[in-house]
Design an enzyme around this catalytic site. Structure first.
Site, mmCIF file in Angstrom:
data_model
loop_
_atom_site.group_PDB
_atom_site.id
_atom_site.type_symbol
_atom_site.label_atom_id
_atom_site.label_comp_id
_atom_site.label_asym_id
_atom_site.label_seq_id
_atom_site.Cartn_x
_atom_site.Cartn_y
_atom_site.Cartn_z
ATOM 1 N N TYR A 119 -26.683 -57.700 -57.239
ATOM 2 C CA TYR A 119 -25.591 -58.424 -56.423
ATOM 3 C C TYR A 119 -24.478 -57.245 -56.414
ATOM 4 O O TYR A 119 -23.890 -57.390 -55.079
ATOM 5 C CB TYR A 119 -24.750 -59.424 -57.759
ATOM 6 C CG TYR A 119 -23.643 -59.916 -57.469
ATOM 7 C CD1 TYR A 119 -23.440 -60.779 -56.567
ATOM 8 C CD2 TYR A 119 -22.490 -59.417 -58.049
ATOM 9 C CE1 TYR A 119 -22.167 -61.479 -56.177
ATOM 10 C CE2 TYR A 119 -21.294 -59.846 -57.666
ATOM 11 C CZ TYR A 119 -21.299 -60.831 -56.874
ATOM 12 O OH TYR A 119 -19.803 -61.362 -56.580
ATOM 13 N N GLY A 139 -18.388 -67.043 -49.735
ATOM 14 C CA GLY A 139 -19.804 -67.549 -49.893
ATOM 15 C C GLY A 139 -20.830 -66.494 -50.207
ATOM 16 O O GLY A 139 -20.651 -65.376 -50.159
ATOM 17 N N HIS A 195 -18.534 -55.043 -58.867
ATOM 18 C CA HIS A 195 -19.848 -54.708 -59.348
ATOM 19 C C HIS A 195 -20.208 -53.759 -58.250
ATOM 20 O O HIS A 195 -21.366 -53.123 -58.422
ATOM 21 C CB HIS A 195 -20.811 -56.089 -59.491
ATOM 22 C CG HIS A 195 -20.231 -56.849 -60.731
ATOM 23 N ND1 HIS A 195 -20.456 -56.115 -61.985
ATOM 24 C CD2 HIS A 195 -19.779 -58.033 -60.830
ATOM 25 C CE1 HIS A 195 -20.048 -57.062 -62.744
ATOM 26 N NE2 HIS A 195 -19.666 -58.143 -62.346
ATOM 27 N N ASP A 254 -19.556 -74.892 -47.095
ATOM 28 C CA ASP A 254 -20.415 -74.591 -48.210
ATOM 29 C C ASP A 254 -21.698 -75.375 -48.005
ATOM 30 O O ASP A 254 -21.735 -76.146 -47.177
ATOM 31 C CB ASP A 254 -19.729 -74.912 -49.573
ATOM 32 C CG ASP A 254 -20.231 -74.057 -50.852
ATOM 33 O OD1 ASP A 254 -21.425 -74.085 -51.045
ATOM 34 O OD2 ASP A 254 -19.422 -73.578 -51.446
#
Length: 264
Positions: free
Chosen positions: A135, A68, A109, A31
């Protein structure tokens, strides 16, 4: 076995880390936010879109769980850098390292403007992309990149169109879209060994769900949890959901509403 988990400091990574721990398994956490690894874990700091950093993070890895990227709606340039360029760089690094299995954490989405089928059946596993945000577009590209790296290079890739993952559903919409952390861990485990290319809905076997679980079951997913124990309390607080409301009728819920404009 060593698994690279990108986005390990995020909500989903935090939920999954203890659930993916196994004897003989090392989780290599990655990360941009530093964190302290626990037993059976390693830590690397890497920008997904940095080829050298990702190549280093990928050394000695057997499989990848890619969490991520930007987890919410952001300006287009930010989405492209983290979610689109980042996924391509990660897959290229995995290919060059000879990694055979990759699980990509996609999103509902990617198909946000799909509505409940009129025939009462579930929304299919491979429902054509209908993204509801930038997104969502990035998750469509993620699915396409996974398909490319499978077809061109023989990489085994599973994309999870993730629903709502929390300790419990937070509202009445979640009675349909929720996946428990334990079920998500089970689905990830199935993806880490599944041959071929798959797009699966990330949802528990909730009585109110309307997203198909057939493809997930085909790769070995067994849902053991349900949102129904939370239903009475949520309905008492929020009322019985109106299934004609876009929040409940569209896969992307509130993110499909025009009045949200560029904020999403």
């Amino acid at each position: 076995m060593r698994i690279l988990m990108t986005g390990a400091a995020g909500k989903v990574g935090t939920l999954l880390r203890p659930r993916l721990a196994r004897d003989g398994r090392t989780l290599r956490l990655s990360d941009l936010q530093p964190m302290e690894p626990g037993a059976g874990e390693e830590w690397v700091t890497a920008d997904l879109a940095d080829p050298e950093a990702m190549a280093a993070a990928m050394k000695g890895v057997d499989a990848v769980l890619h969490l991520g990227g930007q987890s919410r709606e952001h300006p287009w340039a930010d989405i492209v850098h983290a979610n689109i360029n980042g996924t391509q760089v990660l897959l290229e690094a995995a290919y060059k390292e000879g990694v055979r299995h990759v699980v990509l954490m996609g999103s509902h989405h990617a198909a946000g403007f799909h509505t409940r089928p009129d025939n009462g059946e579930d929304l299919p596993d491979y429902a054509f992309p209908r993204p509801d945000t930038y997104y969502g577009v990035s998750k469509v590209v993620m699915e396409a990149l996974g398909s490319l790296y499978h077809d061109r290079f023989g990489m085994n890739v599973t994309v999870i169109r993730l629903g709502t993952c929390n300790e419990g559903p937070l509202d009445t919409r979640g009675l349909a879209t929720w996946i428990s952390a334990d079920d998500l861990a089970c689905l990830v485990e199935a993806g880490l060994t599944a041959p071929g290319y798959h797009v699966v809905w990330g949802v528990s076997d909730n009585p109110r769900r309307w997203w198909s679980l057939e493809e997930a079951k085909a790769i070995g997913y067994v849902s053991r949890d349900s949102s129904e124990p939370f239903a009475a309390g949520l309905i008492a607080e929020h009322g019985e959901p109106d299934l004609s409301d876009p929040v409940h009728d569209r896969a992307g819920g509130i993110f499909t509403l025009n009045e949200l404009g560029g904020k999403w």
